[in-house]
Enzyme design. Structure first.
Site, PDB file in Angstrom:
ATOM      1  N   ALA A 251     -10.616   3.523   2.002  1.00 52.22           N
ATOM      2  CA  ALA A 251      -9.481   3.457   2.810  1.00 52.22           C
ATOM      3  C   ALA A 251      -8.239   3.579   1.774  1.00 52.22           C
ATOM      4  O   ALA A 251      -7.708   2.467   1.608  1.00 52.22           O
ATOM      5  CB  ALA A 251      -9.558   2.249   3.768  1.00 52.22           C
TER       6      ALA A 251
ATOM      7  N   THR B 134      -2.293  -3.828   1.146  1.00 52.44           N
ATOM      8  CA  THR B 134      -3.620  -3.310   1.104  1.00 52.44           C
ATOM      9  C   THR B 134      -4.004  -3.399   2.474  1.00 52.44           C
ATOM     10  O   THR B 134      -3.118  -3.207   3.563  1.00 52.44           O
ATOM     11  CB  THR B 134      -4.614  -4.436   0.470  1.00 52.44           C
ATOM     12  OG1 THR B 134      -5.832  -3.900   0.217  1.00 52.44           O
ATOM     13  CG2 THR B 134      -4.664  -5.736   1.009  1.00 52.44           C
ATOM     14  N   ASN B 135      -5.287  -2.970   2.897  1.00 51.26           N
ATOM     15  CA  ASN B 135      -5.709  -2.933   4.451  1.00 51.26           C
ATOM     16  C   ASN B 135      -7.133  -3.762   4.487  1.00 51.26           C
ATOM     17  O   ASN B 135      -7.579  -4.262   3.441  1.00 51.26           O
ATOM     18  CB  ASN B 135      -5.853  -1.518   4.590  1.00 51.26           C
ATOM     19  CG  ASN B 135      -6.991  -0.740   3.736  1.00 51.26           C
ATOM     20  OD1 ASN B 135      -8.167  -0.941   3.622  1.00 51.26           O
ATOM     21  ND2 ASN B 135      -6.394   0.068   2.773  1.00 51.26           N
ATOM     22  N   ARG B 136      -7.880  -3.578   5.581  1.00 56.00           N
ATOM     23  CA  ARG B 136      -8.900  -4.494   6.000  1.00 56.00           C
ATOM     24  C   ARG B 136     -10.108  -3.998   5.596  1.00 56.00           C
ATOM     25  O   ARG B 136     -11.450  -4.046   5.963  1.00 56.00           O
ATOM     26  CB  ARG B 136      -8.943  -4.377   7.655  1.00 56.00           C
ATOM     27  CG  ARG B 136      -7.793  -5.412   8.200  1.00 56.00           C
ATOM     28  CD  ARG B 136      -8.185  -5.507   9.523  1.00 56.00           C
ATOM     29  NE  ARG B 136      -7.044  -6.203  10.172  1.00 56.00           N
ATOM     30  CZ  ARG B 136      -6.713  -7.410  10.065  1.00 56.00           C
ATOM     31  NH1 ARG B 136      -7.555  -8.212   9.646  1.00 56.00           N
ATOM     32  NH2 ARG B 136      -5.640  -7.832  10.770  1.00 56.00           N
TER      33      ARG B 136
END
Ligand code: C5P
Length: 224
Positions: free
Chosen positions: A96, A29-31
């Site tokens: 995102a 995943t990402n921030r």
């Protein structure tokens, strides 16, 4: 004033990160916190729109009066977005989306074997590019561009490549802009490639300014 500048419009918004499973207990995943997308959903609702929020996993409470579609993987977000392609007036890609996903999620937990593990990642579908590609003349498509350098040039290129009408660009290396903060500073690239720099604002304020600015310009552009 809360003039209902989006009255009668259906606004579909993607928000948050995606989660790409590796095995039953792990994912990539990402921030992204989802704050910008959720702020846009709230502002669009307040400005009179019917809002569909296609959301990856986030820890935010969705605004009231908004239709929420919860998804995890990029592929699921893509399918959800496509299912609205005939019905939206505005599409805002604030998610995102993971650019890559494991080629196949293992059915069972990957065990450590005391040696390096190589992951094969495959590209995920580009949701904004596909929505842009199929865009009808009455539809307005808005994308985001998180950049670390040459922000304007990259944002203009992205607008063309994705056939978006508007790109909201930010320099994610700047303090107070980008991921997981309450504020953002962006430059708005319009259909004629003009750039409008907006001040540092809270994501709630920025959401309203963006929607009003775009609504006004679209009303003018479409009246011509
Ligand atoms: O290509 P890049 O990821 O930099 O473009 C960012 C914009 O494209 C954002 O609006 C993002 O939501 C959208 N995007 C998408 N699907 C992807 C990748 C990005 O909708 N797979």
């Amino acid at each position: 004033t809360t003039e209902a500048v989006l009255q009668g419009k259906t606004v579909v918004i993607t928000a948050g990160p995606t989660r790409e499973p590796l095995d039953p207990v792990r994912f990539l995943t990402n921030r992204s916190s989802g704050r910008m997308g959720y702020a846009l959903a709230e502002a669009a609702r307040r400005l009179g729109a019917e809002v569909v929020l296609i959301s990856g996993p986030v820890s935010l409470t969705p605004p009231e009066g908004v239709t929420v579609v919860r998804v995890e993987r990029a592929e699921e977000m893509y399918r959800a977005a496509l299912s609205w392609r005939e019905r939206f007036d505005w599409f805002i890609a604030a998610a995102a989306v993971s650019d890559f996903a494991p080629a196949a999620a293992e059915g069972r937990k990957i065990k450590k074997k005391g040696e390096p593990l190589t992951l094969t990642l495959v590209p995920t579908p580009d949701i904004l590019a596909e929505i842009g590609r199929g865009k009808r003349p009455h539809q307005t498509v808005i994308g985001f561009a998180a950049e670390t350098h040459d922000v304007l040039a990259h944002a203009r290129k992205k607008r063309r490549e994705k056939n978006a009408d508007w790109i909201v660009a930010n320099d994610v290396t700047e303090p107070g802009a980008g991921f997981d903060v309450e504020t953002n500073r962006v430059v708005l690239i319009g259909p004629d490639d003009t750039a409008t720099a907006l001040p540092l604002l809270s994501k709630a304020e920025l959401a309203e300014v963006l929607l009003r600015t775009i609504a006004q310009a679209e009303a003018r552009r479409r009246a011509e």
